[in-house]
Design a protein around this motif. Structure first.
Motif, mmCIF file in Angstrom:
data_model
loop_
_atom_site.group_PDB
_atom_site.id
_atom_site.type_symbol
_atom_site.label_atom_id
_atom_site.label_comp_id
_atom_site.label_asym_id
_atom_site.label_seq_id
_atom_site.Cartn_x
_atom_site.Cartn_y
_atom_site.Cartn_z
ATOM 1 N N GLU A 154 102.494 82.715 -22.358
ATOM 2 C CA GLU A 154 102.947 83.314 -21.110
ATOM 3 C C GLU A 154 102.133 84.578 -20.811
ATOM 4 O OE1 GLU A 154 105.125 82.817 -18.825
ATOM 5 O OE2 GLU A 154 105.753 84.767 -18.044
ATOM 6 N N ASP A 155 101.908 85.383 -21.816
ATOM 7 C CA ASP A 155 101.200 86.645 -21.601
ATOM 8 C C ASP A 155 99.695 86.458 -21.526
ATOM 9 O OD1 ASP A 155 103.574 87.976 -21.605
ATOM 10 O OD2 ASP A 155 103.510 88.485 -23.739
ATOM 11 N N LYS A 156 99.139 85.635 -22.402
ATOM 12 C CA LYS A 156 97.679 85.638 -22.540
ATOM 13 C C LYS A 156 97.019 84.308 -22.196
ATOM 14 C CE LYS A 156 97.384 89.686 -25.204
ATOM 15 N NZ LYS A 156 98.145 89.969 -26.409
ATOM 16 N N GLY A 157 97.805 83.262 -21.983
ATOM 17 C CA GLY A 157 97.190 81.951 -21.721
ATOM 18 C C GLY A 157 96.635 81.343 -22.997
ATOM 19 N N TYR A 158 95.850 80.257 -22.812
ATOM 20 C CA TYR A 158 95.347 79.512 -23.976
ATOM 21 C C TYR A 158 94.089 80.135 -24.600
ATOM 22 C CZ TYR A 158 98.612 75.744 -22.899
ATOM 23 O OH TYR A 158 99.735 75.019 -22.684
ATOM 24 N N ASP A 159 93.426 81.053 -23.851
ATOM 25 C CA ASP A 159 92.129 81.538 -24.308
ATOM 26 C C ASP A 159 92.118 82.157 -25.707
ATOM 27 O OD1 ASP A 159 90.855 80.513 -22.212
ATOM 28 O OD2 ASP A 159 90.750 82.371 -21.034
#
Lengths: 276, 473
Positions: A245-250
């Motif tokens: 939610e905060d940082k995505g999959y990266d």
């Protein structure tokens, strides 16, 4: 004794293209798992391979349910063992009413003798109607649904609710929800999520396959797994969903030395807040 | 002529199942003509039937036309059909029976297996069941007689209502219409005659079962329905045939006259054995504001050629043709419909659904004509074909000819295969491959099946299931 779906070192390809590359996952009756991954990570491939879609080739590995090897079994035999797939894109069957279809399906999965060539004996009409009505009431589905042709001319939301109604009627041991939230507006996601919640209990294991965490607002999983490039790269609890939610999959991609791949053609949607 | 010996063939409906109605009861016909056709056979037939001279002359004249007409050069393959190798008249019982108790036991046994008495108990008003060439059982409810409705076999009608028969017989389909209409006109036997007086509405379907039983026996029933002004009637005909080792010919003629403001529906479900040539001419005329519907289900047979047609004679007439064909191994269903708009402001709809399986072939052959001056006509033609495997075939031969202005005509044709996706979806819910395909096929024809009387809808679904058995693997 609770039944368990066990996936061991699974390799699946589509038209000679490897998609799932050594996946391990266990889902027990009564547990809720979420498998999250970006587009092209192999989510739908896994769902289809588990259910036995002939379009997908299993190259190696194991899938068992309650200790029974699924790999040589037809989709109907897998269903009779208690496996269910809520489709991302349910197919329309024109001319077949939801009620007739469900009566046949329920009769089939409940038949004692799962010999494929036997003609299914239908459960009595009255008994079936009573049960269907009760389940429709529980899920808040309109009774007119029963008379409509299966998925024919259904809106996106109606299709997904029809899938949940089938899930409720078939009473599987393990249900896979393939992107059940895709293509739905936020109200529809809530309705579908709440419906699934109604069905959750000690006899149902659920594997929610999703790109976005928004369905998880309504169905809170105990276990979260991240799927990247055909493998489960991280497993954990709710904190993983929050991380996404905060940082995505990266950050997860980087941690596993993977580059972004975009394969599937899916509409880009805004990431709704988990805390909304 | 020597009896031709051929080994017994098992009729193939699906791979594992035998033809459900392929039993052959040992009924001794009271009279059987020799094989082949000439004036002597026709005269003999007229003698046995004690027919009036006008009918004898009609038959003999039709026979001359039959001899002159060239063989059909279109539709299905008729090259194996030998007109000389057929019995043209067989009479299984010398009386027309009224009560079920009077029907001979062996004939009754055959009907029992076809479920006729049950059918009657449920909702039949009158049952005319054709066993070989003659109607042996015909029961008309007193009520029908009270309101003046005539529902008898056509032979009886010749005797009891000669004026009425003479007025209409052969007016819709003259002997010279085509070779098979000529043949039927020469050798016809049995069939139903219905007359509904002005303003009378028959609110239950009138039904008849037709059945071929004698080997190499042609069955040439002749049906004539007259709905007088404002009358309403629904006639239902169901056919099953037992299995034989050599070809049989079924060639019926059905004529319907829908007078001003009347409504007629004619429903047929045919399930012939795989060696039957089923070549039928069906035609209706619809006058002012009349409403004519053909519902036609074709299963089985070696070759079916059948194109129910409606001539729109006066303004306001409406016609509908719904046709289902199911072709499996060794079968060719050449079916469709014809609509001719002869008057302005008439409307029609043709809906055709065909299923081909195990190398079966189904063809839609249709004709839609709007004649010069027939302004403001509307017509819609829709054909859907479902092909179940690579070996099977479906073709569409539509002819549309419009010679008038201000006409609204639509034509749609679709061919589809059973989708892998549909199969996978249904199988994932516990249905076997066969159950899943059967469900898809039943769904495909549902729009037509729902138009059938309940009992026939059930039978139709059962027949489809039978056709689908053993189709997988």
């Amino acid at each position: 004794m609770s039944t368990e779906l066990v996936i061991k070192d699974l390799h699946v390809s589509v038209e000679d293209q490897p998609i799932i590359k050594g996946l391990n996952l266990n889902v027990k009756q009564g547990e809720i798992h979420a498998l999250m991954g970006p587009n092209g990570s192999g989510k739908s491939t896994l769902a289809n391979a588990l259910m036995g879609n002939p379009f997908y080739t299993i190259d190696s590995g194991e899938i068992t349910i309650g200790g029974v090897d699924l790999l040589e079994l037809e989709p109907d035999e897998r269903a009779k063992l208690g496996l269910f797939l809520a489709f991302q894109y349910p197919t329309a069957i024109p001319g077949v009413t939801m009620a007739n279809f469900l009566r046949m399906a329920v009769s089939a999965v409940r038949s004692e003798d799962s010999n494929g060539s036997e003609t299914t004996e239908l459960i009595p009409m009255r008994e079936f109607r009573r049960e269907l009505r009760a389940k429709m009431r529980q899920l808040g589905v309109d009774e007119s649904f029963a008379r409509r042709y299966l998925n024919d001319g259904f809106s996106g939301g109606e299709k997904k609710r029809a899938e949940v109604l089938q899930l409720a009627m078939l009473e599987p041991k393990i249900a896979i929800l393939d992107e059940t939230d895709s293509g739905l507006d936020i109200d529809a996601v809530r309705i579908v999520g709440e419906s699934v919640n109604q069905l959750i209990g000690p006899n149902l294991g659920v594997l929610i396959i999703t790109h976005y965490p928004r369905l998880l607002n309504y169905i809170r999983p105990q276990f979260i797994h991240i799927l990247l490039d055909g493998k489960v790269v991280e497993s954990g609890g709710w904190e993983l969903a929050e991380l996404l939610e905060d940082k995505g999959y990266d950050p997860i991609r980087e941690a596993h030395g993977l580059t972004e791949t975009v394969v599937e053609d899916e509409p880009e949607e805004a990431l709704p807040s988990l805390r909304a | 002529m020597a009896e031709q010996e051929k080994p017994n063939e098992t009729v193939d409906i699906g791979v594992s199942s035998e033809y459900k109605y392929g039993f052959h009861d040992d009924v001794k016909p009271v009279f059987k003509s020799r094989k082949g056709l000439d004036t002597e056979v026709i005269n003999e037939m007229c003698d046995v039937k004690e027919e009036p001279d006008w009918m004898r002359q009609y038959r003999l004249k039709a026979y001359e036309i039959f001899k002159q007409k060239p063989d059909l050069k279109w539709g299905g393959d008729l090259s194996d059909l030998d007109y000389d190798d057929i019995y043209y008249y067989v009479k299984a019982s010398d009386r027309v029976e009224r009560s079920w108790d009077d029907v001979p036991d062996d004939i009754k046994k055959t009907f029992d297996r076809l479920g006729i008495p049950e059918a009657e108990r449920k909702f039949l008003a009158g049952v005319g069941a054709q066993y070989d060439s003659e109607v042996v059982y015909h029961n008309i409810e007193e009520e029908l007689e009270k309101i003046g409705v005539i529902f008898v076999d056509t032979d009886t009608a010749i005797r009891e209502y000669p004026d009425l028969v003479k007025e209409y017989f052969g007016t819709v389909i003259p002997s010279a219409d085509n070779k098979l209409a000529a043949l039927n006109s020469a050798v016809w036997s049995g069939g139903s005659f219905i007359y509904v007086p002005p303003g009378v509405k028959v609110d239950y379907p009138l039904q008849a079962y037709f059945r071929i039983n004698s080997e190499n026996m042609g069955q040439f029933e002749r049906t004539l329905i007259i709905a007088d002004e404002g009358a309403e009637v629904h006639y239902v005909e169901g056919c099953t045939a037992p299995t034989f080792s050599s070809e049989s010919l079924h060639s019926a003629v059905v004529e319907i006259i829908c007078k001003k403001g009347s409504r007629v529906r004619y429903t047929t479900i045919q399930n012939w054995a795989n060696n039957v040539y089923n070549l039928v001419t069906k035609r209706a005329t619809a006058y002012e504001d009349a409403h004519m519907e053909w519902i036609d289900g074709n299963l089985g047979s070696k070759l079916t050629m059948k194109y129910p047609s409606i001539y729109m004679m006066e303004p306001g007439a409406h016609g509908e043709i719904l046709s289902i064909a199911f072709a499996t191994k060794g079968q060719h269903q050449d079916a469709g419909g014809k609509v001719i708009h002869c008057a302005p402001n008439t409307s029609s709809r043709i809906t055709s659904k065909s299923i081909s399986k195990d190398g079966g072939r189904s063809s839609y052959r249709g004709e839609l004509k709007v004649l010069n001056g027939a302004k403001g006509c509307k017509s819609n033609v829709e054909c859907d074909a479902l092909i179940l495997d690579e070996d099977s075939r479906s073709d569409t031969y539509p002819v549309i000819q419009i010679d008038a202005d201000d006409v609204n005509v639509g034509h749609e044709a679709r061919v589809s295969k059973i989708g892998e996706e549909q199969l996978f979806y249904l199988m994932s819910r516990g249905l076997s491959e066969e159950e899943a395909s059967t469900m898809i096929v039943n769904g495909f024809i549902e729009p037509l099946v729902k138009e059938l009387p309940m009992e026939y809808a059930v039978e139709m679904n059962r027949l489809i299931q039978l056709q689908m058995e053993g189709s997988v693997g």
